[in-house]
Write a protein that holds these residues in place. Structure first.
Motif, PDB file in Angstrom:
ATOM      1  N   GLN A  30      -6.708 -12.804  12.620  1.00  0.00           N
ATOM      2  CA  GLN A  30      -7.219 -14.069  12.087  1.00  0.00           C
ATOM      3  C   GLN A  30      -8.011 -13.796  10.819  1.00  0.00           C
ATOM      4  N   GLY A  31      -7.930 -14.725   9.884  1.00  0.00           N
ATOM      5  CA  GLY A  31      -8.654 -14.594   8.632  1.00  0.00           C
ATOM      6  C   GLY A  31      -7.844 -13.938   7.526  1.00  0.00           C
ATOM      7  N   LYS A  32      -6.696 -13.366   7.853  1.00  0.00           N
ATOM      8  CA  LYS A  32      -5.821 -12.768   6.841  1.00  0.00           C
ATOM      9  C   LYS A  32      -4.642 -13.697   6.604  1.00  0.00           C
ATOM     10  N   PRO A  33      -4.033 -13.627   5.418  1.00  0.00           N
ATOM     11  CA  PRO A  33      -2.829 -14.426   5.199  1.00  0.00           C
ATOM     12  C   PRO A  33      -1.767 -14.097   6.259  1.00  0.00           C
ATOM     13  N   GLN A  34      -1.066 -15.097   6.688  1.00  0.00           N
ATOM     14  CA  GLN A  34      -0.008 -14.976   7.700  1.00  0.00           C
ATOM     15  C   GLN A  34      -0.541 -14.427   9.026  1.00  0.00           C
ATOM     16  N   ALA A  35      -1.770 -14.815   9.365  1.00  0.00           N
ATOM     17  CA  ALA A  35      -2.388 -14.394  10.628  1.00  0.00           C
ATOM     18  C   ALA A  35      -1.495 -14.770  11.800  1.00  0.00           C
ATOM     19  N   GLY A  36      -1.434 -13.877  12.767  1.00  0.00           N
ATOM     20  CA  GLY A  36      -0.658 -14.116  13.979  1.00  0.00           C
ATOM     21  C   GLY A  36       0.773 -13.614  13.913  1.00  0.00           C
ATOM     22  N   LEU A  37       1.258 -13.280  12.716  1.00  0.00           N
ATOM     23  CA  LEU A  37       2.620 -12.769  12.597  1.00  0.00           C
ATOM     24  C   LEU A  37       2.631 -11.256  12.844  1.00  0.00           C
ATOM     25  N   TRP A  38       3.723 -10.771  13.387  1.00  0.00           N
ATOM     26  CA  TRP A  38       3.898  -9.357  13.678  1.00  0.00           C
ATOM     27  C   TRP A  38       4.595  -8.687  12.506  1.00  0.00           C
ATOM     28  N   GLU A  39       4.156  -7.476  12.164  1.00  0.00           N
ATOM     29  CA  GLU A  39       4.716  -6.774  11.021  1.00  0.00           C
ATOM     30  C   GLU A  39       4.765  -5.274  11.272  1.00  0.00           C
ATOM     31  N   PHE A  40       5.498  -4.603  10.396  1.00  0.00           N
ATOM     32  CA  PHE A  40       5.466  -3.148  10.386  1.00  0.00           C
ATOM     33  C   PHE A  40       4.194  -2.749   9.646  1.00  0.00           C
ATOM     34  N   PRO A  41       3.424  -1.792  10.170  1.00  0.00           N
ATOM     35  CA  PRO A  41       2.193  -1.395   9.497  1.00  0.00           C
ATOM     36  C   PRO A  41       2.471  -0.896   8.075  1.00  0.00           C
ATOM     37  N   GLY A  42       1.542  -1.162   7.202  1.00  0.00           N
ATOM     38  CA  GLY A  42       1.662  -0.726   5.814  1.00  0.00           C
ATOM     39  C   GLY A  42       0.786  -1.579   4.937  1.00  0.00           C
ATOM     40  N   GLY A  43       1.057  -1.531   3.644  1.00  0.00           N
ATOM     41  CA  GLY A  43       0.258  -2.325   2.723  1.00  0.00           C
ATOM     42  C   GLY A  43       0.638  -2.085   1.284  1.00  0.00           C
ATOM     43  N   LYS A  44      -0.156  -2.685   0.402  1.00  0.00           N
ATOM     44  CA  LYS A  44       0.109  -2.606  -1.032  1.00  0.00           C
ATOM     45  C   LYS A  44       0.030  -1.164  -1.529  1.00  0.00           C
ATOM     46  N   VAL A  45       0.926  -0.842  -2.436  1.00  0.00           N
ATOM     47  CA  VAL A  45       0.896   0.455  -3.102  1.00  0.00           C
ATOM     48  C   VAL A  45      -0.088   0.331  -4.255  1.00  0.00           C
ATOM     49  N   GLU A  46      -1.110   1.205  -4.245  1.00  0.00           N
ATOM     50  CA  GLU A  46      -2.148   1.182  -5.274  1.00  0.00           C
ATOM     51  C   GLU A  46      -1.636   1.852  -6.551  1.00  0.00           C
ATOM     52  N   PRO A  47      -2.274   1.556  -7.711  1.00  0.00           N
ATOM     53  CA  PRO A  47      -1.883   2.228  -8.955  1.00  0.00           C
ATOM     54  C   PRO A  47      -1.940   3.753  -8.798  1.00  0.00           C
ATOM     55  N   ALA A  48      -0.977   4.427  -9.367  1.00  0.00           N
ATOM     56  CA  ALA A  48      -0.871   5.901  -9.347  1.00  0.00           C
ATOM     57  C   ALA A  48      -0.623   6.457  -7.941  1.00  0.00           C
ATOM     58  N   GLU A  49      -0.168   5.611  -7.025  1.00  0.00           N
ATOM     59  CA  GLU A  49       0.103   6.020  -5.648  1.00  0.00           C
ATOM     60  C   GLU A  49       1.602   5.849  -5.398  1.00  0.00           C
ATOM     61  N   THR A  50       2.216   6.791  -4.698  1.00  0.00           N
ATOM     62  CA  THR A  50       3.622   6.632  -4.327  1.00  0.00           C
ATOM     63  C   THR A  50       3.703   5.765  -3.066  1.00  0.00           C
ATOM     64  N   PRO A  51       4.862   5.164  -2.798  1.00  0.00           N
ATOM     65  CA  PRO A  51       4.995   4.411  -1.542  1.00  0.00           C
ATOM     66  C   PRO A  51       4.702   5.274  -0.313  1.00  0.00           C
ATOM     67  N   GLU A  52       5.106   6.546  -0.345  1.00  0.00           N
ATOM     68  CA  GLU A  52       4.831   7.433   0.788  1.00  0.00           C
ATOM     69  C   GLU A  52       3.333   7.643   0.968  1.00  0.00           C
ATOM     70  N   GLN A  53       2.627   7.840  -0.123  1.00  0.00           N
ATOM     71  CA  GLN A  53       1.173   8.006  -0.038  1.00  0.00           C
ATOM     72  C   GLN A  53       0.511   6.733   0.485  1.00  0.00           C
ATOM     73  N   ALA A  54       1.032   5.580   0.083  1.00  0.00           N
ATOM     74  CA  ALA A  54       0.481   4.306   0.568  1.00  0.00           C
ATOM     75  C   ALA A  54       0.674   4.169   2.073  1.00  0.00           C
ATOM     76  N   VAL A  55       1.854   4.552   2.565  1.00  0.00           N
ATOM     77  CA  VAL A  55       2.113   4.476   4.003  1.00  0.00           C
ATOM     78  C   VAL A  55       1.149   5.379   4.762  1.00  0.00           C
ATOM     79  N   VAL A  56       0.974   6.604   4.302  1.00  0.00           N
ATOM     80  CA  VAL A  56       0.058   7.534   4.964  1.00  0.00           C
ATOM     81  C   VAL A  56      -1.357   6.961   4.972  1.00  0.00           C
ATOM     82  N   ARG A  57      -1.811   6.467   3.828  1.00  0.00           N
ATOM     83  CA  ARG A  57      -3.166   5.893   3.726  1.00  0.00           C
ATOM     84  C   ARG A  57      -3.324   4.687   4.649  1.00  0.00           C
TER      85      ARG A  57
END
Length: 145
Positions: A30-57
């Motif tokens: 609750q309180g996050k966009p699309q609250a209540g929906l199920w997703e695969f864990p992960g998130g935004k890729v930060e500048p100078a970060e690879t998608p793999e590094q983002a997944v690990v973080r």
């Protein structure tokens, strides 16, 4: 990141697969966009970060697990328009090896589901085709024309 038709949002996600072949899903709190929906864990890729590094973080921050970056297998990706005019591009990785036990750190719920059960979960639009791809490829299903 930008594309010729507007802004591109790069988000990386991971399907953790346990020894029984189940996939971990995380429910947006609750309180996050699309609250209540199920997703695969992960998130935004930060500048100078690879998608793999983002997944690990993200797995470290969200679930307290330490995935082996070498064990992340590129699996599929989704590309979806967003309501604000941006385009989301989401690569999905599969990971079968990690250290620790998934422990929700951000108030979210988690669930383990068989690939054939993924369509029972309400998911954000980018996760839906990825869940179908996991179901089809991991359950050995064949699509006939």
């Amino acid at each position: 990141m930008t594309s010729s038709n507007g802004s591109l949002l790069l988000v990386a996600a991971c399907a953790l697969l346990d020894a029984d072949g189940r996939v971990l899903l995380s429910r947006r709190p609750q309180g996050k966009p699309q609250a209540g929906l199920w997703e695969f864990p992960g998130g935004k890729v930060e500048p100078a970060e690879t998608p793999e590094q983002a997944v690990v973080r993200e797995l470290r921050e969200e679930l307290g697990v330490e995935p082996c970056e070498r064990c992340l297998q590129p699996f599929a990706f989704a590309s979806q328009p967003m309501s604000d005019g941006r385009q989301i591009l989401m690569p999905l990785y599969v990971c079968r090896r990690w250290d620790g036990f998934p422990d929700p750190k951000e108030g979210q719920k988690i669930a383990w589901a068989r690939p054939t059960e993924l369509d029972r979960f309400d998911m954000p639009a980018p996760d839906v085709p990825l869940a179908a791809e996991l179901r089809d490829r991991l359950s050995g299903a064949r699509v006939l024309d």
